[in-house]
Design a protein around this motif. Structure first.
Motif, PDB file in Angstrom:
ATOM      1  N   ASP A  66       6.547   2.621  -2.082  1.00  0.00           N
ATOM      2  CA  ASP A  66       5.853   3.713  -2.706  1.00  0.00           C
ATOM      3  C   ASP A  66       4.398   3.691  -2.848  1.00  0.00           C
ATOM      4  O   ASP A  66       3.777   4.555  -2.703  1.00  0.00           O
ATOM      5  CB  ASP A  66       6.723   4.028  -3.968  1.00  0.00           C
ATOM      6  N   ILE A  67       4.052   2.394  -3.350  1.00  0.00           N
ATOM      7  CA  ILE A  67       2.742   1.991  -3.520  1.00  0.00           C
ATOM      8  C   ILE A  67       1.917   2.242  -2.098  1.00  0.00           C
ATOM      9  O   ILE A  67       0.837   2.980  -2.247  1.00  0.00           O
ATOM     10  CB  ILE A  67       2.439   0.636  -4.208  1.00  0.00           C
ATOM     11  N   ALA A  68       2.336   1.523  -1.067  1.00  0.00           N
ATOM     12  CA  ALA A  68       1.753   1.657   0.093  1.00  0.00           C
ATOM     13  C   ALA A  68       1.645   3.363   0.539  1.00  0.00           C
ATOM     14  O   ALA A  68       0.427   3.522   1.097  1.00  0.00           O
ATOM     15  CB  ALA A  68       2.764   1.000   1.032  1.00  0.00           C
ATOM     16  N   ASN A  69       2.539   4.199   0.569  1.00  0.00           N
ATOM     17  CA  ASN A  69       2.402   5.408   0.617  1.00  0.00           C
ATOM     18  C   ASN A  69       1.569   6.084  -0.215  1.00  0.00           C
ATOM     19  O   ASN A  69       0.732   6.949   0.306  1.00  0.00           O
ATOM     20  CB  ASN A  69       3.915   6.229   0.891  1.00  0.00           C
ATOM     21  N   ALA A  70       1.487   5.732  -1.427  1.00  0.00           N
ATOM     22  CA  ALA A  70       0.442   6.400  -2.317  1.00  0.00           C
ATOM     23  C   ALA A  70      -0.876   6.049  -1.965  1.00  0.00           C
ATOM     24  O   ALA A  70      -1.940   6.784  -1.793  1.00  0.00           O
ATOM     25  CB  ALA A  70       0.594   5.994  -3.626  1.00  0.00           C
ATOM     26  N   LEU A  71      -1.046   4.549  -1.505  1.00  0.00           N
ATOM     27  CA  LEU A  71      -2.536   4.360  -1.093  1.00  0.00           C
ATOM     28  C   LEU A  71      -3.048   4.930   0.306  1.00  0.00           C
ATOM     29  O   LEU A  71      -4.052   4.965   0.432  1.00  0.00           O
ATOM     30  CB  LEU A  71      -2.632   2.791  -0.841  1.00  0.00           C
ATOM     31  N   MET A  72      -1.910   5.083   1.207  1.00  0.00           N
ATOM     32  CA  MET A  72      -2.390   5.841   2.277  1.00  0.00           C
ATOM     33  C   MET A  72      -2.775   7.289   2.427  1.00  0.00           C
ATOM     34  O   MET A  72      -3.386   8.019   3.011  1.00  0.00           O
ATOM     35  CB  MET A  72      -1.006   5.975   3.266  1.00  0.00           C
ATOM     36  N   ALA A  73      -2.278   7.834   1.002  1.00  0.00           N
ATOM     37  CA  ALA A  73      -2.783   9.253   0.779  1.00  0.00           C
ATOM     38  C   ALA A  73      -4.090   9.298   0.491  1.00  0.00           C
ATOM     39  O   ALA A  73      -4.755  10.517   0.379  1.00  0.00           O
ATOM     40  CB  ALA A  73      -1.923   9.810  -0.338  1.00  0.00           C
ATOM     41  N   ILE A  74      -4.916   8.414  -0.114  1.00  0.00           N
ATOM     42  CA  ILE A  74      -6.047   8.359  -0.758  1.00  0.00           C
ATOM     43  C   ILE A  74      -7.087   8.554   0.487  1.00  0.00           C
ATOM     44  O   ILE A  74      -7.709   9.430   0.297  1.00  0.00           O
ATOM     45  CB  ILE A  74      -6.396   6.961  -1.423  1.00  0.00           C
ATOM     46  N   PRO A  75      -7.025   8.041   1.496  1.00  0.00           N
ATOM     47  CA  PRO A  75      -8.010   8.285   2.622  1.00  0.00           C
ATOM     48  C   PRO A  75      -7.901   9.551   3.192  1.00  0.00           C
ATOM     49  O   PRO A  75      -8.901  10.464   3.542  1.00  0.00           O
ATOM     50  CB  PRO A  75      -8.049   7.173   3.705  1.00  0.00           C
ATOM     51  N   ASN A  76      -6.659   9.985   3.184  1.00  0.00           N
ATOM     52  CA  ASN A  76      -6.171  11.584   3.700  1.00  0.00           C
ATOM     53  C   ASN A  76      -6.789  12.542   2.823  1.00  0.00           C
ATOM     54  O   ASN A  76      -7.215  13.526   3.110  1.00  0.00           O
ATOM     55  CB  ASN A  76      -4.992  11.590   3.904  1.00  0.00           C
ATOM     56  N   MET A  77      -6.811  12.455   1.449  1.00  0.00           N
ATOM     57  CA  MET A  77      -7.453  13.234   0.532  1.00  0.00           C
ATOM     58  C   MET A  77      -8.880  13.285   0.598  1.00  0.00           C
ATOM     59  O   MET A  77      -9.380  14.120   0.485  1.00  0.00           O
ATOM     60  CB  MET A  77      -6.916  12.998  -0.724  1.00  0.00           C
ATOM     61  N   ILE A  78      -9.370  11.974   0.613  1.00  0.00           N
ATOM     62  CA  ILE A  78     -10.933  12.157   1.020  1.00  0.00           C
ATOM     63  C   ILE A  78     -11.372  12.889   2.266  1.00  0.00           C
ATOM     64  O   ILE A  78     -12.334  13.579   2.185  1.00  0.00           O
ATOM     65  CB  ILE A  78     -11.100  10.757   0.870  1.00  0.00           C
ATOM     66  N   SER A  79     -10.581  12.598   3.262  1.00  0.00           N
ATOM     67  CA  SER A  79     -11.011  13.289   4.687  1.00  0.00           C
ATOM     68  C   SER A  79     -10.660  14.850   4.416  1.00  0.00           C
ATOM     69  O   SER A  79     -11.658  15.562   4.835  1.00  0.00           O
ATOM     70  CB  SER A  79     -10.018  12.879   5.729  1.00  0.00           C
ATOM     71  N   LEU A  80      -9.622  15.110   3.673  1.00  0.00           N
ATOM     72  CA  LEU A  80      -9.462  16.684   3.438  1.00  0.00           C
ATOM     73  C   LEU A  80     -10.556  17.336   2.571  1.00  0.00           C
ATOM     74  O   LEU A  80     -11.048  18.460   2.883  1.00  0.00           O
ATOM     75  CB  LEU A  80      -8.246  16.943   2.688  1.00  0.00           C
ATOM     76  N   ILE A  81     -11.036  16.660   1.774  1.00  0.00           N
ATOM     77  CA  ILE A  81     -12.240  17.272   0.747  1.00  0.00           C
ATOM     78  C   ILE A  81     -13.429  17.241   1.713  1.00  0.00           C
ATOM     79  O   ILE A  81     -14.119  18.148   1.657  1.00  0.00           O
ATOM     80  CB  ILE A  81     -12.382  16.120  -0.321  1.00  0.00           C
ATOM     81  N   VAL A  82     -13.745  16.102   2.512  1.00  0.00           N
ATOM     82  CA  VAL A  82     -15.129  16.010   3.287  1.00  0.00           C
ATOM     83  C   VAL A  82     -14.827  17.121   4.398  1.00  0.00           C
ATOM     84  O   VAL A  82     -16.084  17.843   4.784  1.00  0.00           O
ATOM     85  CB  VAL A  82     -15.353  14.757   3.939  1.00  0.00           C
ATOM     86  N   LEU A  83     -13.776  17.406   4.925  1.00  0.00           N
ATOM     87  CA  LEU A  83     -13.575  18.353   6.007  1.00  0.00           C
ATOM     88  C   LEU A  83     -13.313  19.845   5.575  1.00  0.00           C
ATOM     89  O   LEU A  83     -13.063  20.608   6.292  1.00  0.00           O
ATOM     90  CB  LEU A  83     -12.679  18.137   7.015  1.00  0.00           C
TER      91      LEU A  83
END
Length: 107
Positions: A66-83
């Motif tokens: 669960d922690i690993a999946n949550a940490l993988m969401a962080i760069p995805n959220m940053i990418s969504l905000i930037v794009l």
């Protein structure tokens, strides 16, 4: 009795093929990010991780997953905000301006 054996064999096969698949995908990602010289390091870390996952309590394994999946969401959220601006423009262009059918003619 045969059904139980078949079910057990199927579960083992699925688990083993999943481990091999994740190992392969991870190796390819490591090769892309760091080069071939890091492959042996990745394999060692992967083997240790598989061993630890097999011997610790199941709740610990699920918590780490669960922690690993949550940490993988962080760069995805940053990418969504930037794009987000680009995504909004493309959505406006192709969906709201009735240009959805024009995509075949452009390519």
């Amino acid at each position: 009795l045969i059904a139980c054996s078949l079910y057990k064999d199927t579960a083992y096969s699925f688990a083993f093929s999943t481990i091999l698949g994740w190992c392969y995908y991870g190796e390819k990602a490591m090769e892309y990010l760091k080069g071939k010289k890091w492959m042996l390091v990745y394999r060692g870390v992967f083997i240790i991780t598989v061993f630890v996952g097999a011997v610790v309590q199941l709740a610990v394994v699920w918590n780490l997953a669960d922690i690993a999946n949550a940490l993988m969401a962080i760069p995805n959220m940053i990418s969504l905000i930037v794009l987000s601006g680009i995504i909004a423009k493309e959505t406006q262009k192709y969906l709201w301006n009735d240009k959805l059918d024009d995509t075949e003619e452009e390519g």
